[in-house]
Design an enzyme around this catalytic site. Structure first.
Site, PDB file in Angstrom:
ATOM      1  N   GLU C  80       0.841  -1.193   0.000  1.00 47.86           N
ATOM      2  CA  GLU C  80       0.000   0.000   0.000  1.00 47.86           C
ATOM      3  C   GLU C  80       0.879   1.247   0.000  1.00 47.86           C
ATOM      4  O   GLU C  80       0.379   2.352   0.117  1.00 47.86           O
ATOM      5  CB  GLU C  80      -0.987  -0.004   1.182  1.00 47.86           C
ATOM      6  CG  GLU C  80      -0.353  -0.051   2.540  1.00 47.86           C
ATOM      7  CD  GLU C  80      -0.355   1.304   3.237  1.00 47.86           C
ATOM      8  OE1 GLU C  80      -1.434   1.879   3.423  1.00 47.86           O
ATOM      9  OE2 GLU C  80       0.745   1.764   3.587  1.00 47.86           O
ATOM     10  N   CYS C 112      -3.410  -4.401   3.776  1.00 51.40           N
ATOM     11  CA  CYS C 112      -2.389  -5.272   4.347  1.00 51.40           C
ATOM     12  C   CYS C 112      -2.356  -6.674   3.758  1.00 51.40           C
ATOM     13  O   CYS C 112      -1.591  -7.513   4.210  1.00 51.40           O
ATOM     14  CB  CYS C 112      -2.568  -5.369   5.859  1.00 51.40           C
ATOM     15  SG  CYS C 112      -2.325  -3.800   6.710  1.00 51.40           S
ATOM     16  N   THR C 153       1.924   1.832  15.299  1.00 55.11           N
ATOM     17  CA  THR C 153       2.106   0.492  14.721  1.00 55.11           C
ATOM     18  C   THR C 153       2.618   0.496  13.280  1.00 55.11           C
ATOM     19  O   THR C 153       3.214  -0.496  12.851  1.00 55.11           O
ATOM     20  CB  THR C 153       0.771  -0.282  14.727  1.00 55.11           C
ATOM     21  OG1 THR C 153      -0.219   0.491  14.037  1.00 55.11           O
ATOM     22  CG2 THR C 153       0.303  -0.553  16.155  1.00 55.11           C
ATOM     23  N   ARG C 199     -12.780   2.320  15.908  1.00 53.99           N
ATOM     24  CA  ARG C 199     -13.158   0.990  16.408  1.00 53.99           C
ATOM     25  C   ARG C 199     -13.923   0.176  15.365  1.00 53.99           C
ATOM     26  O   ARG C 199     -14.021  -1.044  15.490  1.00 53.99           O
ATOM     27  CB  ARG C 199     -13.977   1.128  17.696  1.00 53.99           C
ATOM     28  CG  ARG C 199     -13.133   1.612  18.879  1.00 53.99           C
ATOM     29  CD  ARG C 199     -13.921   1.649  20.173  1.00 53.99           C
ATOM     30  NE  ARG C 199     -14.525   0.357  20.532  1.00 53.99           N
ATOM     31  CZ  ARG C 199     -13.853  -0.658  21.067  1.00 53.99           C
ATOM     32  NH1 ARG C 199     -12.556  -0.535  21.303  1.00 53.99           N
ATOM     33  NH2 ARG C 199     -14.457  -1.772  21.381  1.00 53.99           N
ATOM     34  N   THR C 201     -12.831  -0.587  12.617  1.00 49.78           N
ATOM     35  CA  THR C 201     -11.871  -1.490  11.966  1.00 49.78           C
ATOM     36  C   THR C 201     -11.834  -2.852  12.654  1.00 49.78           C
ATOM     37  O   THR C 201     -11.325  -3.812  12.091  1.00 49.78           O
ATOM     38  CB  THR C 201     -10.439  -0.913  12.004  1.00 49.78           C
ATOM     39  OG1 THR C 201     -10.056  -0.692  13.368  1.00 49.78           O
ATOM     40  CG2 THR C 201     -10.352   0.404  11.241  1.00 49.78           C
ATOM     41  N   HIS C 234      -2.992 -12.163  10.586  1.00 55.98           N
ATOM     42  CA  HIS C 234      -2.508 -10.808  10.324  1.00 55.98           C
ATOM     43  C   HIS C 234      -2.380 -10.047  11.642  1.00 55.98           C
ATOM     44  O   HIS C 234      -3.219 -10.151  12.520  1.00 55.98           O
ATOM     45  CB  HIS C 234      -3.438 -10.074   9.357  1.00 55.98           C
ATOM     46  CG  HIS C 234      -3.087  -8.610   9.241  1.00 55.98           C
ATOM     47  ND1 HIS C 234      -1.839  -8.195   8.851  1.00 55.98           N
ATOM     48  CD2 HIS C 234      -3.803  -7.484   9.493  1.00 55.98           C
ATOM     49  CE1 HIS C 234      -1.805  -6.869   8.861  1.00 55.98           C
ATOM     50  NE2 HIS C 234      -2.986  -6.420   9.248  1.00 55.98           N
ATOM     51  N   LYS C 239      -2.770  -7.365  19.896  1.00 54.23           N
ATOM     52  CA  LYS C 239      -3.968  -7.871  20.568  1.00 54.23           C
ATOM     53  C   LYS C 239      -4.863  -8.673  19.631  1.00 54.23           C
ATOM     54  O   LYS C 239      -5.361  -9.735  19.977  1.00 54.23           O
ATOM     55  CB  LYS C 239      -4.787  -6.682  21.122  1.00 54.23           C
ATOM     56  CG  LYS C 239      -4.146  -6.034  22.336  1.00 54.23           C
ATOM     57  CD  LYS C 239      -4.346  -6.891  23.563  1.00 54.23           C
ATOM     58  CE  LYS C 239      -3.413  -6.562  24.697  1.00 54.23           C
ATOM     59  NZ  LYS C 239      -3.887  -5.645  25.674  1.00 54.23           N
ATOM     60  N   ARG C 243      -6.472 -12.453  20.126  1.00 51.77           N
ATOM     61  CA  ARG C 243      -7.907 -12.615  20.405  1.00 51.77           C
ATOM     62  C   ARG C 243      -8.588 -13.488  19.343  1.00 51.77           C
ATOM     63  O   ARG C 243      -9.364 -14.381  19.665  1.00 51.77           O
ATOM     64  CB  ARG C 243      -8.580 -11.243  20.465  1.00 51.77           C
ATOM     65  CG  ARG C 243      -9.983 -11.323  21.084  1.00 51.77           C
ATOM     66  CD  ARG C 243     -10.745 -10.016  20.970  1.00 51.77           C
ATOM     67  NE  ARG C 243     -10.001  -8.877  21.486  1.00 51.77           N
ATOM     68  CZ  ARG C 243     -10.254  -7.611  21.169  1.00 51.77           C
ATOM     69  NH1 ARG C 243     -11.235  -7.305  20.322  1.00 51.77           N
ATOM     70  NH2 ARG C 243      -9.550  -6.629  21.687  1.00 51.77           N
ATOM     71  N   ASN C 266       3.348  -3.250  12.761  1.00 52.77           N
ATOM     72  CA  ASN C 266       2.563  -3.789  11.649  1.00 52.77           C
ATOM     73  C   ASN C 266       3.260  -3.444  10.341  1.00 52.77           C
ATOM     74  O   ASN C 266       3.320  -2.277   9.967  1.00 52.77           O
ATOM     75  CB  ASN C 266       1.155  -3.193  11.672  1.00 52.77           C
ATOM     76  CG  ASN C 266       0.292  -3.716  10.526  1.00 52.77           C
ATOM     77  OD1 ASN C 266       0.699  -4.611   9.782  1.00 52.77           O
ATOM     78  ND2 ASN C 266      -0.905  -3.141  10.386  1.00 52.77           N
ATOM     79  N   SER C 296      -7.689  -4.339   4.848  1.00 48.80           N
ATOM     80  CA  SER C 296      -8.858  -3.476   5.003  1.00 48.80           C
ATOM     81  C   SER C 296      -9.482  -3.214   3.660  1.00 48.80           C
ATOM     82  O   SER C 296      -8.804  -3.173   2.636  1.00 48.80           O
ATOM     83  CB  SER C 296      -8.443  -2.152   5.646  1.00 48.80           C
ATOM     84  OG  SER C 296      -8.148  -2.373   7.003  1.00 48.80           O
TER      85      SER C 296
END
Lengths: 387, 139, 345
Positions: C80, C112, C153, C199, C201, C234, C239, C243, C266, C296
């Site tokens: 990107e 990404c 990041t 949020r 995302t 990814h 976090k 998760r 990232n 994304s």
């Protein structure tokens, strides 16, 4: 070949000449040289002008015709030739003029040099000067002129133990000389401490190791020696004119701390003149950077290779020493309008050999040498002059 | 400042250290030469891709650069002797305190310059130290 | 005939900035590193961009695989942050690795996940017997606006994979993609920094797509998380992958070898592929790796990978991910801003 002599010389004040254009500088110096030589315009049958980069500095090429025109010689249609060998353009103009007279093609020839450098910003000037190096294989990677000489200095220090202070001594001496020269760009004396505290340009070289950006012009008038007394009571004879070339890029040199072009030009010049190093009373050498003077006095054969660093510190090269170097202040203090430098060196030698150098006069000076380098040694010119 | 054709013409030499070799006298050249100075018109030149490992012969750190490079200051410039023999000028990416005469270096692919914000990007070879490689050299 | 990874190579710039240093400048609380599970991120040198780091990664892949670059028939570079909006990254990489001129190339962009899309493109050509060897690259020197959450990041790194049929280091057994039109993160033409939905995302973006692709692949293959020795998801921060792994039934042990984001940030198109490379650095023949990328916009590619005997022979011929993670030099925010071109001259 005919023997050739200088019958007149002129040089503008060197410095940041904000109010004067390249044309103004040329006219100013031309009048000085002609008045000094008692030559009339009609007698001139050739003009050579050293100019490194009119194209980059003032966006003007065709400098040959320009200076003939500005000098009021256009109606006489005098052949006028611009020559270029980077910072040695002036020395080369002198040599071409000598050859023209020596060959018998011309009788009264003017050798001039001019550079107007302050019409562009420092960055543009640095890039224009960098064009004297190898654009594709040095400058493309970020090389600047100080950087190339800095690499010579670094290796000279590594190999021969030359010290940072010894480099500074060259600048101190040349500023001292410049302070006694009315045309010199810098009129102030400096100290070793001041050199060592000045900002880094290309480590180990600092601002006060480097010659400045300068506007200026110089001219000398040449005739066959046998008619020189017709014009001048004190003509200066040209005993030798020599030129040599070497690789454009520093990295391709046989030996990075030796300018072989200087070595070869010196060898030829001393051969032509039938003189030895000890016969030279003073010299103007190409100290665009302090290391340049150290390498020059070694490569010209005045001191052993590796011993050049000590020369200024021990007093050898000061006025009053065994071999005064750069009595004008050199490129370092007098200034370095690149195309004019080689002619200014001859101008200083004319003054010294005539005994007209005032406070910086070298007593009893009979034979002098001038040494002009293009790039970091791609071209070198050596002239030997005597009274 | 270069131009598009001037850069393009030397892409393989700049990206991959392609130089020349004279098979007559067995001398290597980088930057490439068309004429071998030893053999001149009798030279037998061929392309040669250099490995890129070399030794720092001398160096400087540039604090005052031309306009094209002023964003990069301070940067190290060195004369590097490639293991095959020829010497070249190039940047060595490391701290000014780190570079030394005799340091071994290896090539990396980097941006060499840009034609302003709108022009092309010049890619090519720079060098980085081979860690712990400084050796005394005889010059 | 099985197809897959013939060799791989990565490159991560050596410079790092700590999250707490960025937080210091913007008055953010110092525990942001713990919140994100990203302690530092990689920063490119002033003369590095997505092309130069792609070249370094590709050269490592060629070196590791002992592959003649003239054999490469296709190069797809996903990023990107391609330095040119028009003018391919792939042509520069091809020339710089010494590929002969008989290859096809095009640049890919999918936030990404353009790197895994490049792997798919190569895999398609290889399995269709149209080419012998393809080079797939994920590379980014990503941008986060100063002070934006992304700045903690957005990092730089590249991974390159040689995809072929012979001398496999790992077989790609199957893949499955899940894609929707979800504007969770974007950058308009000519804009220097991306925008994002905050949020938004998370659940509608990352979690929905990663989960759907992962479950889709396992359903397609009839596999379960226990069938895999390792998993890589990814890593936009430290976090989310932890998760999502838990939600899908993968253990921390499975994702640990590939979880490099806390130390490099990232790397966008490089992110999941560098995680895979870190896993290949330690995996043994016969082990299986589950890989899910996310881009994304939005979409995920899930892969089932089986490590082959070839891995042992090639592994040590090029630097491992750990070599790059451990060789670091820290920058303060001012020098970081210079490196990232955030200072206008």
């Amino acid at each position: 070949m005919r023997s050739v002599s200088i019958i007149g010389a002129g040089c503008t004040r060197f410095g940041e000449r904000w109010e004067d254009s390249l044309r103004d500088l040329v006219v100013e110096t031309g009048i000085m040289a002609l008045e000094d030589s008692n030559v009339s315009g009609e007698e001139i049958d050739g003009l050579y002008v050293g100019n490194m980069s009119g194209g980059r500095f003032v966006e003007q090429e065709h400098i040959g015709a320009l200076i003939s025109d500005c000098a009021g010689l256009s109606r006489l249609h005098v052949p006028s030739t611009r020559v270029e060998a980077a910072c040695a353009s002036g020395g080369l103009a002198l040599r071409q003029a000598v050859l023209a007279v020596a060959s018998g093609y011309s009788d009264v020839v003017i050798a001039a040099g001019v550079e107007k450098m302050t019409d562009v910003t420092g960055g543009v000037a640095a890039d224009a000067l960098a064009a004297a190096a190898d654009r594709e294989w040095e400058c493309f990677f970020g090389a600047t002129f100080p950087a190339l000489y800095a690499m010579i200095a670094r290796l000279h220090m590594h190999r021969y133990g030359t010290t940072r202070e010894e480099l500074a001594q060259v600048a101190v001496k040349n500023h001292h000389n410049g302070s006694m020269n009315p045309i010199s760009q810098y009129q102030m004396e400096i100290t070793v401490e001041k050199v060592l505290r000045s900002p880094l340009v290309a480590d180990p070289l600092r601002v006060l190791d480097c010659s400045p950006i300068t506007d200026g012009a110089a001219a000398v008038v040449l005739v066959p020696t046998k008619i020189a007394h017709k014009y001048s009571d004190a003509p200066i004879k040209i005993l030798a004119t020599a030129q040599a070339s070497d690789t454009l890029a520093l990295h391709d040199r046989r030996n990075i701390t030796t300018l072989d072009a200087t070595v070869h030009a010196a060898k030829k010049a001393f051969g032509q003149a039938g003189l030895e190093r000890k016969d030279i009373d003073l010299a103007e050498v190409h100290d665009a950077f302090t290391i340049g003077e150290i390498a020059a006095i070694e490569d010209l054969g005045f001191v052993e290779k590796g011993e050049g660093g000590k020369a200024a510190e021990e007093g050898l090269t000061w006025i009053g020493g065994k071999l005064p170097i750069n009595t004008s202040g050199g490129l370092k203090a007098c200034g370095h309008p690149v195309g004019a430098t080689g002619i200014k060196q001859a101008y200083e030698m004319v003054l010294q050999l005539r005994g007209e150098a005032g406070k910086r006069q070298v007593e009893g000076a009979k034979v002098g040498l001038t040494h002009n380098v293009g790039g970091c040694g791609g071209t070198a010119l050596v002239h030997i002059l005597s009274r | 400042m270069s131009t598009v054709p001037r850069f393009w013409r030397h892409i393989s030499q700049r990206y991959n250290l392609v130089g020349t070799h004279c098979s007559k006298c067995d001398e290597y050249y980088y930057p490439p030469r068309t004429i071998c100075p030893n053999c001149r018109r009798t030279a037998q030149m061929e392309d040669h891709k250099f490995k890129g490992k070399g030794t720092v012969i001398t160096y400087t750190t540039i604090y005052n650069a031309t306009d094209d490079f002023k964003r990069q200051t301070p940067y190290n410039l060195a004369i590097i002797e490639l293991d095959e023999g020829p010497r070249l000028t190039g940047q060595v990416i490391c701290s000014p305190n780190e570079i030394e005469i005799g340091m071994k270096v290896k090539p990396v692919f980097r941006i060499l310059g840009k034609e302003g914000d709108r022009g092309i990007i010049y890619y090519g070879t720079k060098f980085v130290p081979v860690e712990g490689s400084v050796q005394p050299i005889t010059l | 005939m099985p197809a897959g990874i013939v060799s791989y190579g990565v490159y991560i710039p050596k410079y790092r900035i700590r999250a707490e240093e960025i937080a210091r400048v913007w008055g953010e609380s110092e525990d942001i590193a713990q919140k994100l599970n990203v302690f530092e991120k990689s920063v490119p040198d002033t003369d590095e961009d997505a092309v130069t780091i792609a070249v370094e990664a590709a050269r490592n892949a060629v070196k590791r695989g002992f592959v003649d670059p003239a054999r490469i028939d296709a190069i797809y570079a996903g990023s990107e942050s391609h330095p040119y909006a028009v003018k391919p990254t792939g042509t520069i990489v091809g020339e710089a690795i010494g590929a002969n001129h008989e290859f096809t190339t095009a640049d890919l962009e999918f936030a990404c996940k353009a790197g895994t899309a490049a792997v798919q493109a190569c895999l398609g050509l290889v399995t269709a017997n149209l080419i012998d060897l393809g080079l797939a690259i994920g590379t980014d020197t990503s941008q986060g606006a100063p002070g934006d959450a992304l700045e903690y990041t957005a990092a730089a790194g590249a991974a390159a994979y040689l995809i072929g049929r012979e001398n496999l280091a790992a077989e790609i057994e199957e893949f499955y993609s899940f894609t929707t039109d979800t504007p969770d993160f974007w950058r308009r033409e000519g804009m220097p920094y991306p925008e994002h939905g905050g949020r938004f995302t998370g659940e509608p973006g990352y979690f929905k797509h990663v989960t759907s692709a992962a479950q889709g692949l396992m359903k397609k293959m009839g596999t379960k998380p226990e069938d895999y020795d390792y998993a890589v998801f990814h890593q936009p921060n430290g976090k989310f992958p932890v998760r999502v792994a838990g939600q899908l039934g993968f253990s921390k042990d499975q994702i640990e070898p590939g979880l490099v984001v806390p130390w490099i940030g990232n790397t966008y198109s490089g992110s999941s592929l560098i995680g895979l490379a870190a896993t290949l650095d330690v995996a043994r023949p016969g082990e299986r790796i589950f890989l899910v990328s996310f881009g994304s916009g939005a979409g995920s590619d899930a892969f089932s990978i089986r490590v082959e005997e070839g891995i042992e022979e090639i592994r040590d011929r090029a630097p491992r991910v750990r070599d790059y993670v451990e060789n670091v030099q820290y920058l303060d925010y001012a020098v970081y801003a210079k490196h990232k071109g955030k200072l206008r001259l």
